[in-house]
Structure formats: structure tokens, C-alpha cells
Design an enzyme around this catalytic site. Structure first.
Site, PDB file in Angstrom:
ATOM      1  N   HIS A 147       0.854  -1.183   0.000  1.00 41.66           N
ATOM      2  CA  HIS A 147       0.000   0.000   0.000  1.00 41.66           C
ATOM      3  C   HIS A 147       0.892   1.236   0.000  1.00 41.66           C
ATOM      4  CE1 HIS A 147       1.193  -0.462   4.206  1.00 41.66           C
ATOM      5  NE2 HIS A 147       1.107   0.857   4.247  1.00 41.66           N
ATOM      6  N   HIS A 160       6.487   7.390  -1.112  1.00 40.96           N
ATOM      7  CA  HIS A 160       7.204   6.133  -1.337  1.00 40.96           C
ATOM      8  C   HIS A 160       6.293   4.968  -0.987  1.00 40.96           C
ATOM      9  CE1 HIS A 160       7.680   6.695   3.012  1.00 40.96           C
ATOM     10  NE2 HIS A 160       7.829   5.375   3.086  1.00 40.96           N
TER      11      HIS A 160
HETATM   12  P1  ATP Z   1       5.538  -3.330  11.458  1.00 46.09           P
HETATM   13  O1  ATP Z   1       5.432  -2.081  12.325  1.00 46.09           O
HETATM   14  O2  ATP Z   1       5.249  -4.603  12.204  1.00 46.09           O
HETATM   15  O3  ATP Z   1       6.795  -3.387  10.666  1.00 46.09           O
HETATM   16  P2  ATP Z   1       3.909  -1.926   9.553  1.00 46.09           P
HETATM   17  O4  ATP Z   1       4.911  -0.817   9.707  1.00 46.09           O
HETATM   18  O5  ATP Z   1       3.535  -2.340   8.178  1.00 46.09           O
HETATM   19  O6  ATP Z   1       4.353  -3.206  10.359  1.00 46.09           O
HETATM   20  P3  ATP Z   1       2.267  -0.189  11.102  1.00 46.09           P
HETATM   21  O7  ATP Z   1       3.445   0.118  11.996  1.00 46.09           O
HETATM   22  O8  ATP Z   1       0.932  -0.321  11.738  1.00 46.09           O
HETATM   23  O9  ATP Z   1       2.545  -1.523  10.293  1.00 46.09           O
HETATM   24  O10 ATP Z   1       2.223   0.937   9.994  1.00 46.09           O
HETATM   25  C1  ATP Z   1       1.155   1.066   9.074  1.00 46.09           C
HETATM   26  C2  ATP Z   1       1.610   1.994   7.961  1.00 46.09           C
HETATM   27  O11 ATP Z   1       1.904   3.278   8.513  1.00 46.09           O
HETATM   28  C3  ATP Z   1       2.886   1.531   7.271  1.00 46.09           C
HETATM   29  O12 ATP Z   1       2.831   1.958   5.925  1.00 46.09           O
HETATM   30  C4  ATP Z   1       3.971   2.272   7.994  1.00 46.09           C
HETATM   31  O13 ATP Z   1       5.097   2.487   7.168  1.00 46.09           O
HETATM   32  C5  ATP Z   1       3.277   3.583   8.303  1.00 46.09           C
HETATM   33  N1  ATP Z   1       3.802   4.149   9.556  1.00 46.09           N
HETATM   34  C6  ATP Z   1       3.961   3.504  10.742  1.00 46.09           C
HETATM   35  N2  ATP Z   1       4.444   4.334  11.691  1.00 46.09           N
HETATM   36  C7  ATP Z   1       4.589   5.529  11.104  1.00 46.09           C
HETATM   37  C8  ATP Z   1       5.032   6.805  11.559  1.00 46.09           C
HETATM   38  N3  ATP Z   1       5.437   7.012  12.811  1.00 46.09           N
HETATM   39  N4  ATP Z   1       5.050   7.823  10.665  1.00 46.09           N
HETATM   40  C9  ATP Z   1       4.658   7.636   9.390  1.00 46.09           C
HETATM   41  N5  ATP Z   1       4.211   6.459   8.891  1.00 46.09           N
HETATM   42  C10 ATP Z   1       4.183   5.416   9.732  1.00 46.09           C
END
Ligand code: ATP
Ligand code: MG
Length: 200
Positions: A45, A131
Site C-alpha cells: 500500500h 514512497h
Molecule cells: P511493522 O510495524 O510490524 O513493521 P507496519 O509498519 O507495516 O508493520 P504499522 O506500523 O501499523 O505496520 O504501519 C502502518 C503503515 O503506517 C505503514 O505503511 C507504515 O510504514 C506507516 N507508519 C507507521 N508508523 C509511522 C510513523 N510514525 N510515521 C509515518 N508512517 C508510519
């Protein structure tokens, strides 16, 4: 009060997901096993706004705020092209594909950010950097092994992978699990001339 971890994203069409999955398999075969947590095909996504933990009752209000702002934006096309690494090729943590034109998707992200600000969410303090994350370098990879991973990614620069038509935005719930996150769509919000969202 129940809380859920949420983010707002653009979905990727099945055809483009297939192409990205092939690229991931190709690159993954060239780096040490376990050195990168590659994004599962179903989870690919483009994040517009990370909301973090919210009270689950707020999801409705978020959908309405998105409806108001996105209903005025015409659907548009984006191209997925090239690969890169955050924060740098010397110390990569995130492996991503590029999104063009950056201006259009940045504008969409800014409108989403504004709509969320109106609900009391903090505005982004850093400029939006379009990205599509395809992998995260594991924390246990030694620093000396990081540049080699970056080299493999950059050596396999994909050029243009394809176009995605942005006609809807999805509010997702994210449940983090040791095996990887589970994303559940809570609401699809259409852009001005958007049709039904792409099937996952
Ligand atoms: P994991 O944290 O287990 O690696 P994930 O990153 O895919 O899994 P989430 O942390 O719930 O799952 O993030 C959901 C989406 O939001 C992802 O696209 C992630 O890159 C983005 N994201 C997460 N934290 C942040 C943040 N602090 N700032 C911007 N984008 C974020
Ligand atoms: Mg995360």
C-alpha cells in the site's frame, strides 16, 4: 475505551501488486535470508497518513472528514518507478519504490493531513515523502552488512513498474503481530470521479 492502530493509505491494483511481488522475490533471493522483512503482497500500500492508536469510535468521524475533502479532488494517475532506501544507502532501514509525480500525491497527503488536523490529530512535522515501502531491514543485521543490502536493491532498480489510478483512499486498522501486521480496511472514501476501489 477500545483503541485501534490506524493509518490512511492508497491501495495498489492486483496487477501492480503482482509486478512488485516479482521484484521483491528477485531482490530477496540476493540478500541474506532473514536480513529484510519483505512486505507481503496482500499488505502492499501507499501510506498517506499514519494515525497511530485511536479510539475505535472515532473511525466514523475520520471517514466523514475524508469524505468532505476527497470528494472535491478528481481521480488521478501515479506511476511507480525506481527504488531507494531510507534513511540512506549507507545505513538502510526502509526499502521503497518511488512514486511519480511526487507533487500530486503530496497534495493528496496534505489534504488528508489537513482533514485529520481538523479532528485534532497532530500535523506532520516532516514534509511528505512519497514512497511505497517494500521491505524493512531487520534490526539484528550488523551495520557492516547494511551497505551490501542497499547495493543489491540499487543494482535491481526496476525502472517504471506501472501506473495506479488513485480514485479512492482507505482507512485501515493495523494489528501488529510477530509474524507481520494484519491490515483491515475500515472505510473506502472515493475521490471526485472515483469508482469502486480495487479488489485486494
Ligand atoms: P511493522 O510495524 O510490524 O513493521 P507496519 O509498519 O507495516 O508493520 P504499522 O506500523 O501499523 O505496520 O504501519 C502502518 C503503515 O503506517 C505503514 O505503511 C507504515 O510504514 C506507516 N507508519 C507507521 N508508523 C509511522 C510513523 N510514525 N510515521 C509515518 N508512517 C508510519
Ligand atoms: Mg511499523
Amino acid at each position: 475505551m477500545q483503541t485501534i492502530r490506524c493509518f490512511i493509505a492508497v491501495d495498489i491494483s492486483p496487477e501492480i501488486k503482482d509486478r512488485i511481488s516479482s521484484l521483491i522475490s528477485h531482490v530477496a533471493s540476493q540478500v541474506p535470508r532473514g536480513s529484510v522483512r519483505w512486505v507481503e503482497r496482500v499488505n502492499l500500500h501507499l501510506t498517506l497518513k499514519f494515525l497511530g492508536e485511536i479510539q475505535s469510535v472515532r473511525a466514523n468521524g475520520i471517514q466523514k472528514a475524508l469524505d468532505l475533502v476527497l470528494g472535491a479532488i478528481p481521480a488521478f494517475d501515479l506511476s511507480i518507478a525506481g527504488a531507494g532506501l531510507f534513511p540512506s544507502a549507507r545505513k538502510p532501514r526502509i526499502i521503497w519504490l518511488g512514486i511519480l509525480p511526487a507533487h500530486d500525491v503530496s497534495l493528496l497527503a496534505a489534504k488528508v493531513d489537513n482533514a485529520m488536523q481538523s479532528l485534532g490529530f497532530e500535523p506532520e512535522d516532516r514534509p511528505f515523502s512519497p514512497h511505497l515501502t517494500i521491505g524493512r531491514v531487520s534490526r539484528d543485521v550488523s551495520e557492516s552488512a547494511l551497505p551490501a543490502i542497499a547495493e543489491v536493491v540499487l543494482k535491481n532498480q526496476p525502472g517504471e513498474i506501472g501506473m495506479i489510478r488513485i480514485q479512492a483512499v482507505t482507512l485501515y486498522r493495523s494489528d501488529l503481530r510477530p509474524q507481520g501486521p494484519i491490515y483491515t480496511p475500515l472505510a473506502h472514501v472515493q475521490l471526485a470521479d472515483g469508482k469502486s476501489p480495487n479488489p485486494c
